[in-house]
Design a protein around this motif. Structure first.
Motif, PDB file in Angstrom:
ATOM      1  N   ILE A  71      -0.421  20.743 -16.592  1.00 36.08           N
ATOM      2  CA  ILE A  71      -0.150  20.477 -15.277  1.00 36.08           C
ATOM      3  C   ILE A  71      -0.618  18.871 -14.772  1.00 36.08           C
ATOM      4  N   LEU A  72       0.280  18.291 -14.684  1.00 36.64           N
ATOM      5  CA  LEU A  72       0.559  16.953 -14.218  1.00 36.64           C
ATOM      6  C   LEU A  72       0.228  16.701 -12.793  1.00 36.64           C
ATOM      7  N   THR A  73      -0.959  15.825 -12.367  1.00 38.05           N
ATOM      8  CA  THR A  73      -1.293  15.703 -11.019  1.00 38.05           C
ATOM      9  C   THR A  73      -0.351  14.388 -10.513  1.00 38.05           C
ATOM     10  N   ALA A  74      -0.133  14.425  -9.190  1.00 39.37           N
ATOM     11  CA  ALA A  74       0.791  13.249  -8.804  1.00 39.37           C
ATOM     12  C   ALA A  74      -0.064  13.027  -7.573  1.00 39.37           C
ATOM     13  N   MET A 130       5.758  20.385 -25.939  1.00 38.65           N
ATOM     14  CA  MET A 130       5.584  21.480 -25.086  1.00 38.65           C
ATOM     15  C   MET A 130       7.242  21.652 -24.339  1.00 38.65           C
ATOM     16  N   PRO A 131       7.888  22.807 -24.344  1.00 37.10           N
ATOM     17  CA  PRO A 131       8.994  22.850 -23.559  1.00 37.10           C
ATOM     18  C   PRO A 131       8.853  22.769 -22.067  1.00 37.10           C
ATOM     19  N   PRO A 132      10.087  22.345 -21.483  1.00 36.04           N
ATOM     20  CA  PRO A 132       9.770  22.166 -19.771  1.00 36.04           C
ATOM     21  C   PRO A 132       9.261  23.306 -19.406  1.00 36.04           C
ATOM     22  N   GLU A 133       9.553  24.425 -19.679  1.00 35.06           N
ATOM     23  CA  GLU A 133       9.015  25.396 -18.768  1.00 35.06           C
ATOM     24  C   GLU A 133       7.421  25.508 -18.796  1.00 35.06           C
ATOM     25  N   LYS A 134       6.656  24.850 -19.643  1.00 30.39           N
ATOM     26  CA  LYS A 134       5.203  25.126 -19.990  1.00 30.39           C
ATOM     27  C   LYS A 134       4.728  23.715 -19.389  1.00 30.39           C
ATOM     28  N   ILE A 135       5.385  23.181 -18.257  1.00 35.55           N
ATOM     29  CA  ILE A 135       4.817  21.941 -17.619  1.00 35.55           C
ATOM     30  C   ILE A 135       5.257  21.859 -16.223  1.00 35.55           C
ATOM     31  N   SER A 136       4.060  21.709 -15.577  1.00 34.64           N
ATOM     32  CA  SER A 136       4.301  21.687 -13.971  1.00 34.64           C
ATOM     33  C   SER A 136       3.715  20.416 -13.370  1.00 34.64           C
ATOM     34  N   VAL A 137       4.105  20.307 -12.289  1.00 35.90           N
ATOM     35  CA  VAL A 137       3.683  19.173 -11.375  1.00 35.90           C
ATOM     36  C   VAL A 137       2.996  19.583 -10.068  1.00 35.90           C
ATOM     37  N   VAL A 138       1.899  18.994  -9.592  1.00 41.23           N
ATOM     38  CA  VAL A 138       1.102  19.428  -8.413  1.00 41.23           C
ATOM     39  C   VAL A 138       0.886  18.067  -7.567  1.00 41.23           C
TER      40      VAL A 138
END
Length: 383
Positions: A169-172, A228-236
């Motif tokens: 989970i990447l924070t922005a 990691m595949p794209p579906e295992k990465i999120s942005v909040v």
């Protein structure tokens, strides 16, 4: 103690890296910059590297005159940048240059088996598969400097294998325009875009933060760095920039790295890992820090994030096209030749015009970058 070649020493990351180097008692083998002769002379006299490089040849000529009373050698251009990266006396290279120019020197440092403290997003965005495979082949270490990727790197330290990870989970921060509608963003100015609420950064990365392209580039970096595949990465969106990123594990536990908005912390960790040393960055006071908030990014108002995720899923040289187009469009915006929302429009057009190539090497990556820039400049002149 590490001996360091610092690529991009006069910029924001570069100057903070020198703070860390000085505080930790490390030494400098080489410094590079674009054309800031005055600041480079100050840095060279303080840190006494064996080599300094100016990308601009006129700046290099002036610097040679200024440093004529020293033993410091002055080089210039892309060749000088690659020489600094591969310098035998350096064991670590901090890549703090901005843009595609960072790819070749990073590969040069990797070929020598050095530790790469990576602050240049474009290296992994454009050439991630090539860079990571070369690092494995040459035994080079890549340790991220970006605050978000350093947070993921630290939060993954206790992970036995990647199968335990549910998602990264990447924070922005959301940049200066969080909460704006797409219609409102049509009228924002360059001066507004350059006013980041939390971080002090260079102009290009500050604009990328305002468009959320910065987070899109980090999405692609996370794929490369952590396999990691794209579906295992999120942005909040996390406005306070205190939680720098998180790892969610399969048992629903979340491990996050928290800290003040001070880039010297991830820089220091990239240089000292796996050890931790006495802090250079200011501490986070939990009793006085603000409440923490999280929100979903507005993909309609900020289409650059969606374009980056789409390019990540397309694969091949699509990410190089994305990056080249974005660099060209942001350059035009910084010159006040296009509007803020023209950036995603021009990037999207380049992605439609330049077909991705799969299985290529450095030549194909550089070709994709050039074609993307040409597409943006051509479209901009026709407006």
């Amino acid at each position: 103690m590490r001996r360091i070649s610092l690529l991009g020493s006069t910029g924001s990351i570069g100057t903070q890296s020198l703070d860390v180097i000085s505080a930790c008692g490390m030494t400098v083998a080489a410094l590079t910059a674009n054309r800031d002769v005055e600041r480079m002379e100050e840095q060279a006299r303080q840190f006494k590297p064996e080599l300094v490089v100016m990308m601009d040849s006129d700046a290099a000529a002036e610097l040679r005159v200024r440093l004529a009373d020293t033993d410091i050698r002055v080089a210039s251009g892309p060749e000088g940048l690659e020489e600094a990266a591969a310098l035998p006396s350096a064991d670590t290279v901090i890549t703090a240059v901005v843009g595609m120019v960072g790819l070749k020197p990073t590969l040069a440092a990797i070929a020598q088996g050095k530790r790469i403290a990576l602050a240049n997003k474009e290296t992994l965005v454009c050439g991630g598969e090539l860079v990571m495979s070369e690092a494995e082949r040459c035994g080079a270490e890549i340790v991220p400097v970006d605050s978000e990727h350093s947070a993921l790197f630290q939060s993954l330290q206790g992970c036995r294998d990647r199968g335990e990870v549910r998602r990264l989970i990447l924070t922005a921060s959301g940049g200066p325009f969080f909460g704006y509608t797409k219609e409102q963003l049509e009228h924002v100015t360059l001066d507004q875009a350059l006013k980041h609420p939390n971080w002090s950064m260079g102009a290009k990365i500050t604009v990328d933060s305002a468009t959320l392209m910065n987070k899109g580039l980090e999405f692609i970096e996370a794929m490369r760095l952590y396999h990691m595949p794209p579906e295992k990465i999120s942005v909040v969106v996390h406005r306070e920039s205190i939680v720098h990123s998180l790892v969610e594990y399969c048992d629903n536990a979340m491990i996050a790295q928290l800290g003040s908005a001070d880039m010297r912390l991830p820089i220091q960790y990239a240089l000292t890992w796996p050890a931790r040393t006495q802090a250079v960055a200011k501490p986070l006071d939990l009793l006085t820090c603000p409440p923490l908030h999280f929100a979903a990014p507005d993909m309609e108002a900020f289409p650059c994030l969606g374009l980056a995720i789409g390019a990540a899923r397309t694969g091949g040289t699509a990410t190089a096209v994305l990056n080249g187009a974005n660099e060209a469009a942001v350059g035009l915006f910084l010159e006040r030749k296009i509007g803020f929302m023209d950036i995603p429009r021009l990037v999207e057009r380049a992605l439609e015009q330049v077909s991705p190539v799969y299985g290529g090497g450095l030549t194909e990556i550089l070709d994709a970058d050039r074609e993307a820039r040409d597409a943006v400049l051509s479209a901009a002149t026709q407006r």
